[in-house]
Scaffold this motif. Structure first.
Motif, mmCIF file in Angstrom:
data_model
loop_
_atom_site.group_PDB
_atom_site.id
_atom_site.type_symbol
_atom_site.label_atom_id
_atom_site.label_comp_id
_atom_site.label_asym_id
_atom_site.label_seq_id
_atom_site.Cartn_x
_atom_site.Cartn_y
_atom_site.Cartn_z
ATOM 1 N N GLY A 162 0.787 -1.220 0.000
ATOM 2 C CA GLY A 162 0.000 0.000 0.000
ATOM 3 C C GLY A 162 0.823 1.276 0.000
ATOM 4 N N ILE A 163 0.406 2.218 0.845
ATOM 5 C CA ILE A 163 1.074 3.517 0.952
ATOM 6 C C ILE A 163 2.549 3.331 1.292
ATOM 7 C CG2 ILE A 163 1.112 5.713 2.173
ATOM 8 C CD1 ILE A 163 -1.368 5.358 0.469
ATOM 9 N N GLY A 164 2.834 2.429 2.229
ATOM 10 C CA GLY A 164 4.220 2.216 2.656
ATOM 11 C C GLY A 164 5.117 1.767 1.528
ATOM 12 N N LEU A 165 4.625 0.863 0.705
ATOM 13 C CA LEU A 165 5.411 0.370 -0.424
ATOM 14 C C LEU A 165 5.638 1.479 -1.445
ATOM 15 C CD1 LEU A 165 6.734 -2.155 -1.717
ATOM 16 C CD2 LEU A 165 4.545 -2.589 -2.844
ATOM 17 N N SER A 166 4.603 2.260 -1.737
ATOM 18 C CA SER A 166 4.726 3.343 -2.714
ATOM 19 C C SER A 166 5.711 4.404 -2.241
ATOM 20 C CB SER A 166 3.357 3.987 -2.973
ATOM 21 O OG SER A 166 2.471 3.085 -3.592
ATOM 22 N N VAL A 167 5.631 4.767 -0.963
ATOM 23 C CA VAL A 167 6.551 5.779 -0.432
ATOM 24 C C VAL A 167 7.978 5.246 -0.387
ATOM 25 C CG1 VAL A 167 7.138 7.159 1.608
ATOM 26 C CG2 VAL A 167 4.757 6.956 0.886
ATOM 27 N N THR A 168 8.134 4.000 0.002
ATOM 28 C CA THR A 168 9.468 3.395 0.039
ATOM 29 C C THR A 168 10.116 3.428 -1.338
ATOM 30 O OG1 THR A 168 8.914 1.944 1.894
ATOM 31 C CG2 THR A 168 10.739 1.255 0.488
ATOM 32 N N ARG A 169 9.362 3.046 -2.355
ATOM 33 C CA ARG A 169 9.894 3.049 -3.718
ATOM 34 C C ARG A 169 10.311 4.457 -4.138
ATOM 35 N NH1 ARG A 169 5.823 0.908 -6.135
ATOM 36 N NH2 ARG A 169 4.833 2.858 -6.779
ATOM 37 N N ALA A 170 9.468 5.430 -3.885
ATOM 38 C CA ALA A 170 9.767 6.806 -4.302
ATOM 39 C C ALA A 170 11.004 7.348 -3.590
ATOM 40 C CB ALA A 170 8.563 7.703 -4.030
ATOM 41 N N LEU A 171 11.116 7.112 -2.299
ATOM 42 C CA LEU A 171 12.262 7.629 -1.550
ATOM 43 C C LEU A 171 13.561 6.947 -1.982
ATOM 44 C CD1 LEU A 171 10.760 7.919 2.057
ATOM 45 C CD2 LEU A 171 11.272 9.787 0.471
ATOM 46 N N ALA A 172 13.498 5.631 -2.148
ATOM 47 C CA ALA A 172 14.704 4.902 -2.536
ATOM 48 C C ALA A 172 15.158 5.286 -3.936
ATOM 49 C CB ALA A 172 14.466 3.397 -2.444
ATOM 50 N N LEU A 173 14.220 5.468 -4.858
ATOM 51 C CA LEU A 173 14.589 5.877 -6.213
ATOM 52 C C LEU A 173 15.145 7.292 -6.251
ATOM 53 C CD1 LEU A 173 11.665 4.370 -8.337
ATOM 54 C CD2 LEU A 173 14.069 3.664 -8.349
ATOM 55 N N SER A 174 14.841 8.075 -5.209
ATOM 56 C CA SER A 174 15.364 9.442 -5.121
ATOM 57 C C SER A 174 16.706 9.505 -4.397
ATOM 58 C CB SER A 174 14.351 10.340 -4.408
ATOM 59 O OG SER A 174 13.154 10.422 -5.154
ATOM 60 N N GLY A 175 17.223 8.350 -3.988
ATOM 61 C CA GLY A 175 18.558 8.314 -3.397
ATOM 62 C C GLY A 175 18.619 8.042 -1.913
ATOM 63 N N ALA A 176 17.470 7.915 -1.246
ATOM 64 C CA ALA A 176 17.469 7.645 0.195
ATOM 65 C C ALA A 176 17.746 6.169 0.460
ATOM 66 C CB ALA A 176 16.133 8.037 0.800
ATOM 67 N N HIS A 177 18.335 5.902 1.631
ATOM 68 C CA HIS A 177 18.383 4.528 2.127
ATOM 69 C C HIS A 177 17.184 4.341 3.041
ATOM 70 C CE1 HIS A 177 20.092 0.675 3.461
ATOM 71 N NE2 HIS A 177 19.505 0.979 4.607
ATOM 72 N N VAL A 178 16.344 3.353 2.745
ATOM 73 C CA VAL A 178 15.100 3.146 3.476
ATOM 74 C C VAL A 178 15.168 1.841 4.264
ATOM 75 C CG1 VAL A 178 12.593 2.964 3.321
ATOM 76 C CG2 VAL A 178 13.834 4.373 1.660
ATOM 77 N N VAL A 179 14.945 1.956 5.561
ATOM 78 C CA VAL A 179 14.809 0.773 6.409
ATOM 79 C C VAL A 179 13.339 0.371 6.377
ATOM 80 C CG1 VAL A 179 15.063 -0.187 8.722
ATOM 81 C CG2 VAL A 179 16.716 1.498 7.884
ATOM 82 N N MET A 180 13.060 -0.783 5.815
ATOM 83 C CA MET A 180 11.694 -1.281 5.691
ATOM 84 C C MET A 180 11.335 -2.060 6.957
ATOM 85 S SD MET A 180 12.011 -2.674 1.757
ATOM 86 C CE MET A 180 10.299 -3.256 1.696
#
Length: 293
Positions: free
Chosen positions: A7-25
């Motif tokens: 859902g929202i979490g997956l969409s936000v994770t993808r957007a942040l990671a593609l923008s260069g962030a390291h995301v802890v899921m």
């Protein structure tokens, strides 16, 4: 990012990671978390920008284990996203009503535990997800655990109102302490996520659950659209501390592109004293405090 596997979490994770962030899921289920990780890397997200950690917000012991094992010295952004919806009368591991214990108290404890890592970052930010269901919520401090009266949709609405008030009070306390920490709330409007589909199917039958499930497919916006208010709150440089970000303007914040929106707090709860009381009660129930605040 809590609840990063769908859902929202997956969409936000993808957007942040593609923008260069390291995301802890931070995910409750290892299998679903691993599946989401594979889905993201298969869609072109660099694997080195993602890491998977188990976190069950319905268990304060799991929250403590997550905090104790957090491997990064500083944390720029915490997104309190995960939640449950429409759960029959049920309690968390620690004996709290499931909606209030998971959606609010679990994130309260997580934020308290990660606060030293946030304050080690130059411009830290916390984004807490609320919901348009908060329109119908009210805080009954004599019945937070639903022991006297329980209706699952009102329990959910109460928890999402608590999320909003927590975001506000965190912003107020950070400002009063002279900290650079910024706290915002975001709501995704009426979005088609796993809460309305798989979540409702798992948590039992009922005409109310079926109606919500059907209408979400007919009228709700996509999870990618629902993620936009969260991304706005998380990344817009001049987003005001304590602001609520949501979709606007179509259907009164139900669908559309994000902007700062008018809070939907019911009048009796639109009082700083209520947010302070919720904070104090949350400290008492969880045994967690925010030492720097």
């Amino acid at each position: 990012m809590t609840g990063a596997n769908s859902g929202i979490g997956l969409s936000v994770t993808r957007a942040l990671a593609l923008s260069g962030a390291h995301v802890v899921m931070a995910c409750r289920d290892q299998r679903r978390g691993a599946g989401a990780l594979g889905l993201l890397t298969g869609a072109g997200v660099p694997a080195e920008r993602l890491s998977l950690r188990l976190l069950d917000l319905a268990d304060l012991g799991s929250v403590d284990s997550f905090v104790d094992g957090f491997e990064h010295e500083s944390l720029d952004l915490l997104i309190n996203n995960a939640g449950v919806l429409g759960v029959p009368r049920r309690k968390t591991v620690d004996g709290f009503e499931m909606h209030f214990g998971t959606n609010h108290l679990g994130h309260f404890a997580l934020t308290a535990g990660l606060l030293p890592h946030l304050l080690a970052a130059p411009a830290p930010r916390v984004v807490t997800l609320t919901s348009i269901f908060g329109y119908f919520g009210f805080l009954d401090f004599s019945n937070l655990n639903g022991e006297m009266v329980y209706f699952r949709w009102m329990a959910y609405a109460q928890s999402k109102l608590a999320n909003l008030l927590f975001g506000w009070e965190l912003a107020r306390r950070a400002e009063a302490a002279g900290l650079s920490l910024r706290s915002l709330a975001a709501h995704p409007g009426y979005s088609r996520t796993n809460l309305f589909t798989g979540g409702l199917r798992r948590h039992g039958p009922g005409i109310d659950a079926r109606v919500l499930g059907y209408t979400s497919w007919m009228f709700a916006q996509s999870s990618d659209m629902g993620a936009l208010p969260v991304l706005y709150a998380a990344t817009k440089p001049d987003a005001p501390n304590g602001a609520l970000i949501g979709p606007t303007p179509w259907l009164g914040q139900w669908c559309g592109f994000p902007a700062q929106v008018r809070p939907f707090v019911p009048l009796p709860d639109h009082d700083p004293a209520v947010a302070e009381q919720l904070w104090s009660e949350s400290e008492r129930l969880t045994g967690r405090t925010f030492a720097q605040l």
